[in-house]
Design a protein around this motif. Structure first.
Motif, PDB file in Angstrom:
ATOM      1  N   GLY A  12      79.057 -17.416 -55.142  1.00 38.75           N
ATOM      2  CA  GLY A  12      79.456 -16.667 -56.316  1.00 38.75           C
ATOM      3  C   GLY A  12      80.785 -15.966 -56.162  1.00 38.75           C
ATOM      4  O   GLY A  12      81.118 -15.096 -56.938  1.00 38.75           O
ATOM      5  N   THR A  13      81.565 -16.322 -55.148  1.00 39.89           N
ATOM      6  CA  THR A  13      82.858 -15.676 -54.907  1.00 39.89           C
ATOM      7  C   THR A  13      83.991 -16.663 -55.159  1.00 39.89           C
ATOM      8  O   THR A  13      83.988 -17.767 -54.636  1.00 39.89           O
ATOM      9  CB  THR A  13      82.947 -15.147 -53.461  1.00 39.89           C
ATOM     10  N   VAL A  14      84.948 -16.246 -55.992  1.00 34.76           N
ATOM     11  CA  VAL A  14      86.106 -17.088 -56.307  1.00 34.76           C
ATOM     12  C   VAL A  14      87.370 -16.269 -56.112  1.00 34.76           C
ATOM     13  O   VAL A  14      87.469 -15.136 -56.580  1.00 34.76           O
ATOM     14  CB  VAL A  14      86.020 -17.619 -57.755  1.00 34.76           C
ATOM     15  N   HIS A  15      88.324 -16.846 -55.406  1.00 37.62           N
ATOM     16  CA  HIS A  15      89.631 -16.221 -55.166  1.00 37.62           C
ATOM     17  C   HIS A  15      90.655 -16.993 -55.981  1.00 37.62           C
ATOM     18  O   HIS A  15      90.730 -18.221 -55.904  1.00 37.62           O
ATOM     19  CB  HIS A  15      89.976 -16.274 -53.672  1.00 37.62           C
ATOM     20  N   HIS A  16      91.456 -16.267 -56.765  1.00 36.15           N
ATOM     21  CA  HIS A  16      92.394 -16.923 -57.660  1.00 36.15           C
ATOM     22  C   HIS A  16      93.773 -16.281 -57.543  1.00 36.15           C
ATOM     23  O   HIS A  16      93.951 -15.133 -57.952  1.00 36.15           O
ATOM     24  CB  HIS A  16      91.881 -16.793 -59.101  1.00 36.15           C
ATOM     25  N   ARG A  30      91.007 -15.462 -67.776  1.00 34.77           N
ATOM     26  CA  ARG A  30      90.564 -16.870 -67.790  1.00 34.77           C
ATOM     27  C   ARG A  30      89.786 -17.208 -66.527  1.00 34.77           C
ATOM     28  O   ARG A  30      88.738 -17.841 -66.581  1.00 34.77           O
ATOM     29  CB  ARG A  30      91.760 -17.808 -67.920  1.00 34.77           C
ATOM     30  N   SER A  31      90.318 -16.802 -65.394  1.00 40.94           N
ATOM     31  CA  SER A  31      89.650 -17.081 -64.126  1.00 40.94           C
ATOM     32  C   SER A  31      88.290 -16.391 -64.063  1.00 40.94           C
ATOM     33  O   SER A  31      87.296 -16.980 -63.640  1.00 40.94           O
ATOM     34  CB  SER A  31      90.522 -16.625 -62.961  1.00 40.94           C
ATOM     35  N   ALA A  32      88.250 -15.131 -64.494  1.00 41.13           N
ATOM     36  CA  ALA A  32      86.978 -14.395 -64.490  1.00 41.13           C
ATOM     37  C   ALA A  32      85.986 -15.056 -65.441  1.00 41.13           C
ATOM     38  O   ALA A  32      84.798 -15.199 -65.110  1.00 41.13           O
ATOM     39  CB  ALA A  32      87.220 -12.938 -64.875  1.00 41.13           C
ATOM     40  N   ALA A  33      86.442 -15.489 -66.607  1.00 43.22           N
ATOM     41  CA  ALA A  33      85.552 -16.142 -67.568  1.00 43.22           C
ATOM     42  C   ALA A  33      84.996 -17.444 -67.001  1.00 43.22           C
ATOM     43  O   ALA A  33      83.810 -17.747 -67.172  1.00 43.22           O
ATOM     44  CB  ALA A  33      86.292 -16.390 -68.879  1.00 43.22           C
ATOM     45  N   ARG A  34      85.847 -18.218 -66.303  1.00 45.74           N
ATOM     46  CA  ARG A  34      85.371 -19.469 -65.686  1.00 45.74           C
ATOM     47  C   ARG A  34      84.330 -19.172 -64.614  1.00 45.74           C
ATOM     48  O   ARG A  34      83.314 -19.853 -64.518  1.00 45.74           O
ATOM     49  CB  ARG A  34      86.540 -20.244 -65.085  1.00 45.74           C
ATOM     50  N   THR A  35      84.582 -18.138 -63.815  1.00 45.29           N
ATOM     51  CA  THR A  35      83.633 -17.774 -62.766  1.00 45.29           C
ATOM     52  C   THR A  35      82.303 -17.360 -63.375  1.00 45.29           C
ATOM     53  O   THR A  35      81.233 -17.785 -62.919  1.00 45.29           O
ATOM     54  CB  THR A  35      84.200 -16.624 -61.898  1.00 45.29           C
ATOM     55  N   LEU A  36      82.349 -16.539 -64.410  1.00 44.16           N
ATOM     56  CA  LEU A  36      81.124 -16.103 -65.078  1.00 44.16           C
ATOM     57  C   LEU A  36      80.389 -17.281 -65.714  1.00 44.16           C
ATOM     58  O   LEU A  36      79.167 -17.348 -65.692  1.00 44.16           O
ATOM     59  CB  LEU A  36      81.445 -15.037 -66.121  1.00 44.16           C
ATOM     60  N   ALA A  37      81.129 -18.236 -66.272  1.00 48.69           N
ATOM     61  CA  ALA A  37      80.509 -19.408 -66.894  1.00 48.69           C
ATOM     62  C   ALA A  37      79.804 -20.282 -65.862  1.00 48.69           C
ATOM     63  O   ALA A  37      78.786 -20.904 -66.167  1.00 48.69           O
ATOM     64  CB  ALA A  37      81.561 -20.217 -67.649  1.00 48.69           C
ATOM     65  N   THR A  73      89.949 -11.706 -56.889  1.00 47.94           N
ATOM     66  CA  THR A  73      88.755 -12.240 -56.249  1.00 47.94           C
ATOM     67  C   THR A  73      87.555 -11.633 -56.948  1.00 47.94           C
ATOM     68  O   THR A  73      87.472 -10.412 -57.093  1.00 47.94           O
ATOM     69  CB  THR A  73      88.720 -11.891 -54.742  1.00 47.94           C
ATOM     70  N   ILE A  74      86.655 -12.495 -57.395  1.00 50.42           N
ATOM     71  CA  ILE A  74      85.431 -12.028 -58.045  1.00 50.42           C
ATOM     72  C   ILE A  74      84.246 -12.528 -57.235  1.00 50.42           C
ATOM     73  O   ILE A  74      84.178 -13.706 -56.870  1.00 50.42           O
ATOM     74  CB  ILE A  74      85.333 -12.540 -59.490  1.00 50.42           C
ATOM     75  N   SER A  75      83.340 -11.602 -56.966  1.00 49.37           N
ATOM     76  CA  SER A  75      82.119 -11.934 -56.247  1.00 49.37           C
ATOM     77  C   SER A  75      80.936 -11.518 -57.116  1.00 49.37           C
ATOM     78  O   SER A  75      80.836 -10.358 -57.516  1.00 49.37           O
ATOM     79  CB  SER A  75      82.092 -11.193 -54.906  1.00 49.37           C
ATOM     80  N   LEU A  76      80.081 -12.474 -57.434  1.00 47.23           N
ATOM     81  CA  LEU A  76      78.927 -12.213 -58.288  1.00 47.23           C
ATOM     82  C   LEU A  76      77.631 -12.400 -57.520  1.00 47.23           C
ATOM     83  O   LEU A  76      77.443 -13.413 -56.854  1.00 47.23           O
ATOM     84  CB  LEU A  76      78.917 -13.170 -59.481  1.00 47.23           C
ATOM     85  N   GLU A  77      76.772 -11.431 -57.643  1.00 39.39           N
ATOM     86  CA  GLU A  77      75.412 -11.515 -57.124  1.00 39.39           C
ATOM     87  C   GLU A  77      74.515 -10.973 -58.222  1.00 39.39           C
ATOM     88  O   GLU A  77      74.986 -10.295 -59.131  1.00 39.39           O
ATOM     89  CB  GLU A  77      75.259 -10.642 -55.873  1.00 39.39           C
ATOM     90  N   ARG A  78      73.240 -11.216 -58.109  1.00 35.87           N
ATOM     91  CA  ARG A  78      72.319 -10.630 -59.083  1.00 35.87           C
ATOM     92  C   ARG A  78      72.364  -9.115 -58.940  1.00 35.87           C
ATOM     93  O   ARG A  78      72.186  -8.577 -57.860  1.00 35.87           O
ATOM     94  CB  ARG A  78      70.915 -11.129 -58.865  1.00 35.87           C
ATOM     95  N   GLY A  79      72.698  -8.441 -60.032  1.00 33.66           N
ATOM     96  CA  GLY A  79      72.729  -6.988 -60.031  1.00 33.66           C
ATOM     97  C   GLY A  79      74.028  -6.356 -59.574  1.00 33.66           C
ATOM     98  O   GLY A  79      74.158  -5.135 -59.593  1.00 33.66           O
TER      99      GLY A  79
END
Length: 139
Positions: A12-16, A30-37, A73-79
């Motif tokens: 769930g981590t993307v570096h752009h 745009r990058s954050a939206a793609r990561t969330l999608a 850099t966006i890192s997504l985890e549950r919560g």
């Protein structure tokens, strides 16, 4: 600039990397939206909207007050989500003198905090990172 890299250790981590001009905030959204999608079940829709706004505010601050190179850099985890913007400046963000009600600038970090994010700043050998951590109940 469409070269995001996903971390194999943290799916769930993307570096752009971001462009160095005013288009950086648009590219960050745009990058954050793609990561969330790519990870639709990791956060509620309202939180996803907040993440987009936080990314935009942090990148706008970097472009206005720091120097390139910029990266998101966006890192997504549950919560929980971590939104990190790095730049090439060693100068740390300064607290504004409390802009007036009609001010049109100087509210970026206030907005990020008002959305419920904790904000951290750390220096790196090539600049700094401004990190916003947003949490929500994991249902």
């Amino acid at each position: 600039m469409d070269t995001a890299t996903a971390s194999p250790a943290r799916p769930g981590t993307v570096h752009h990397p971001l462009p160095s001009g005013p288009q950086a905030a648009r590219e960050a959204r745009r990058s954050a939206a793609r990561t969330l999608a790519l990870h639709p079940g990791r956060c509620p829709h309202e939180t996803a909207c907040d993440i987009l706004l936080i990314a935009s505010e942090l990148v706008t601050n970097a472009v206005r007050h720091a120097m390139p190179p910029y990266a998101l850099t966006i890192s997504l985890e549950r919560g929980r989500a971590g939104i990190c913007v790095s730049d090439g400046s060693l100068s740390l963000p300064q607290r504004g003198g409390g802009p007036g009600v009609l001010a049109t600038r100087g509210r970026g970090l206030q907005i990020v905090r008002a959305l419920g994010a904790d904000v951290f700043v750390s220096r790196s050998p090539r600049g700094k990172q401004v990190i916003a951590v947003l949490t929500w109940p994991d249902v």
